[in-house]
Design a protein around this motif. Structure first.
Motif, PDB file in Angstrom:
ATOM      1  N   THR A  14      -9.179 -45.266  24.221  1.00 39.96           N
ATOM      2  CA  THR A  14     -10.534 -45.357  23.699  1.00 39.96           C
ATOM      3  C   THR A  14     -11.532 -44.890  24.740  1.00 39.96           C
ATOM      4  N   TYR A  15     -11.291 -45.204  26.014  1.00 44.27           N
ATOM      5  CA  TYR A  15     -12.209 -44.793  27.065  1.00 44.27           C
ATOM      6  C   TYR A  15     -12.189 -43.286  27.292  1.00 44.27           C
ATOM      7  N   ALA A  16     -11.250 -42.572  26.706  1.00 48.83           N
ATOM      8  CA  ALA A  16     -11.178 -41.127  26.869  1.00 48.83           C
ATOM      9  C   ALA A  16     -12.097 -40.388  25.902  1.00 48.83           C
ATOM     10  N   ILE A  17     -12.938 -41.112  25.190  1.00 52.83           N
ATOM     11  CA  ILE A  17     -13.845 -40.492  24.230  1.00 52.83           C
ATOM     12  C   ILE A  17     -14.850 -39.625  24.966  1.00 52.83           C
ATOM     13  N   ASN A  18     -15.105 -38.461  24.418  1.00 51.90           N
ATOM     14  CA  ASN A  18     -16.173 -37.631  24.967  1.00 51.90           C
ATOM     15  C   ASN A  18     -17.234 -37.452  23.888  1.00 51.90           C
ATOM     16  N   PRO A  19     -18.403 -36.917  24.237  1.00 48.71           N
ATOM     17  CA  PRO A  19     -19.478 -36.807  23.244  1.00 48.71           C
ATOM     18  C   PRO A  19     -19.097 -36.053  21.982  1.00 48.71           C
ATOM     19  N   ASN A  50     -23.134 -59.058  12.833  1.00 47.98           N
ATOM     20  CA  ASN A  50     -23.212 -58.767  14.265  1.00 47.98           C
ATOM     21  C   ASN A  50     -22.592 -57.414  14.598  1.00 47.98           C
ATOM     22  N   LEU A  51     -21.463 -57.115  13.995  1.00 53.04           N
ATOM     23  CA  LEU A  51     -20.808 -55.841  14.271  1.00 53.04           C
ATOM     24  C   LEU A  51     -21.624 -54.673  13.716  1.00 53.04           C
ATOM     25  N   LYS A  52     -22.292 -54.895  12.597  1.00 52.12           N
ATOM     26  CA  LYS A  52     -23.159 -53.846  12.035  1.00 52.12           C
ATOM     27  C   LYS A  52     -24.263 -53.506  13.033  1.00 52.12           C
ATOM     28  N   TYR A  53     -24.875 -54.539  13.611  1.00 50.49           N
ATOM     29  CA  TYR A  53     -25.905 -54.316  14.622  1.00 50.49           C
ATOM     30  C   TYR A  53     -25.328 -53.560  15.822  1.00 50.49           C
ATOM     31  N   ILE A  54     -24.154 -53.953  16.261  1.00 51.05           N
ATOM     32  CA  ILE A  54     -23.508 -53.316  17.422  1.00 51.05           C
ATOM     33  C   ILE A  54     -23.231 -51.844  17.143  1.00 51.05           C
ATOM     34  N   VAL A  55     -22.714 -51.544  15.963  1.00 50.54           N
ATOM     35  CA  VAL A  55     -22.400 -50.156  15.603  1.00 50.54           C
ATOM     36  C   VAL A  55     -23.681 -49.326  15.536  1.00 50.54           C
ATOM     37  N   GLU A  56     -24.736 -49.890  14.941  1.00 48.85           N
ATOM     38  CA  GLU A  56     -26.011 -49.166  14.865  1.00 48.85           C
ATOM     39  C   GLU A  56     -26.595 -48.935  16.257  1.00 48.85           C
ATOM     40  N   ALA A  57     -26.548 -49.943  17.105  1.00 51.49           N
ATOM     41  CA  ALA A  57     -27.066 -49.807  18.470  1.00 51.49           C
ATOM     42  C   ALA A  57     -26.233 -48.802  19.270  1.00 51.49           C
ATOM     43  N   THR A  58     -24.930 -48.823  19.060  1.00 49.48           N
ATOM     44  CA  THR A  58     -24.054 -47.862  19.737  1.00 49.48           C
ATOM     45  C   THR A  58     -24.409 -46.445  19.329  1.00 49.48           C
ATOM     46  N   LYS A  76     -21.588 -45.888  28.875  1.00 48.97           N
ATOM     47  CA  LYS A  76     -22.163 -47.232  28.724  1.00 48.97           C
ATOM     48  C   LYS A  76     -22.295 -47.609  27.249  1.00 48.97           C
ATOM     49  N   ALA A  77     -22.613 -46.639  26.400  1.00 49.99           N
ATOM     50  CA  ALA A  77     -22.725 -46.917  24.963  1.00 49.99           C
ATOM     51  C   ALA A  77     -21.366 -47.320  24.396  1.00 49.99           C
ATOM     52  N   VAL A  78     -20.309 -46.621  24.797  1.00 43.89           N
ATOM     53  CA  VAL A  78     -18.957 -46.960  24.346  1.00 43.89           C
ATOM     54  C   VAL A  78     -18.581 -48.343  24.864  1.00 43.89           C
ATOM     55  N   ASN A  79     -18.842 -48.596  26.142  1.00 38.23           N
ATOM     56  CA  ASN A  79     -18.534 -49.909  26.725  1.00 38.23           C
ATOM     57  C   ASN A  79     -19.326 -51.019  26.050  1.00 38.23           C
ATOM     58  N   PHE A  80     -20.588 -50.739  25.714  1.00 33.17           N
ATOM     59  CA  PHE A  80     -21.422 -51.696  24.981  1.00 33.17           C
ATOM     60  C   PHE A  80     -20.749 -52.077  23.673  1.00 33.17           C
ATOM     61  N   ASN A  81     -20.283 -51.070  22.943  1.00 31.99           N
ATOM     62  CA  ASN A  81     -19.633 -51.326  21.660  1.00 31.99           C
ATOM     63  C   ASN A  81     -18.378 -52.172  21.838  1.00 31.99           C
ATOM     64  N   LEU A  82     -17.518 -51.752  22.739  1.00 43.18           N
ATOM     65  CA  LEU A  82     -16.236 -52.441  22.899  1.00 43.18           C
ATOM     66  C   LEU A  82     -16.408 -53.858  23.438  1.00 43.18           C
ATOM     67  N   ALA A  83     -17.277 -54.037  24.411  1.00 42.67           N
ATOM     68  CA  ALA A  83     -17.473 -55.368  24.993  1.00 42.67           C
ATOM     69  C   ALA A  83     -18.070 -56.330  23.974  1.00 42.67           C
ATOM     70  N   ASN A  84     -19.055 -55.870  23.230  1.00 41.05           N
ATOM     71  CA  ASN A  84     -19.677 -56.749  22.249  1.00 41.05           C
ATOM     72  C   ASN A  84     -18.768 -57.025  21.061  1.00 41.05           C
ATOM     73  N   ALA A  85     -18.015 -56.027  20.636  1.00 39.65           N
ATOM     74  CA  ALA A  85     -17.054 -56.252  19.548  1.00 39.65           C
ATOM     75  C   ALA A  85     -16.005 -57.265  19.992  1.00 39.65           C
ATOM     76  N   LYS A  86     -15.568 -57.157  21.227  1.00 31.97           N
ATOM     77  CA  LYS A  86     -14.571 -58.097  21.746  1.00 31.97           C
ATOM     78  C   LYS A  86     -15.109 -59.522  21.771  1.00 31.97           C
ATOM     79  N   ASN A  87     -16.402 -59.666  22.040  1.00 31.35           N
ATOM     80  CA  ASN A  87     -17.013 -60.994  22.098  1.00 31.35           C
ATOM     81  C   ASN A  87     -17.165 -61.650  20.734  1.00 31.35           C
ATOM     82  N   ILE A  88     -17.339 -60.869  19.688  1.00 27.91           N
ATOM     83  CA  ILE A  88     -17.578 -61.491  18.378  1.00 27.91           C
ATOM     84  C   ILE A  88     -16.335 -61.549  17.503  1.00 27.91           C
TER      85      ILE A  88
END
Length: 117
Positions: A14-19, A50-58, A76-88
């Protein structure tokens, strides 16, 4: 042990994502796709909201990073998504979420390879 290996491989790929491949998160922001994803991971209403908000923010963060050409902001946007998804999400839901990201990326990669031939 096998589950741990698969989880690590999934997270690493997943971390291998490019733009260019960021469309996976844009796809998840599509309402019918998002609703199917929520049913697949068996998310409750709060998790879904919560995940809808995370996806929109990502998506918003990725658009800004892509526009500015800032790879660090994109990561950072990818990490934001994954970290927040993991939390919820529960552990099993998060594994399913990562699996869907990786499956979508794999399908896009295969489509790209086939279109080049």
């Amino acid at each position: 042990m096998l589950v741990l290996v698969v989880l690590v491989a999934a997270a690493t790929s997943t971390y291998a994502i490019n733009p260019v491949e960021s469309s996976v998160f844009y796809t998840f922001n599509n309402e019918p796709v998002f609703n199917r994803l929520m049913r697949y991971i068996n998310a409750d209403e709060d998790q879904s909201d919560n995940l809808k908000y995370i996806v929109e923010a990502t998506e918003s963060r990725m658009r800004a990073a892509t526009k500015s050409g800032n790879d660090a902001a994109f990561d950072k946007a990818v990490n934001f998504n994954l970290a927040n998804a993991k939390n919820i999400l529960s552990h099993s839901q998060y594994i399913k979420y990562l699996s869907m990201i990786n499956l979508t990326l794999s399908n896009r990669s295969n489509e790209a390879l086939l279109s080049e031939k």
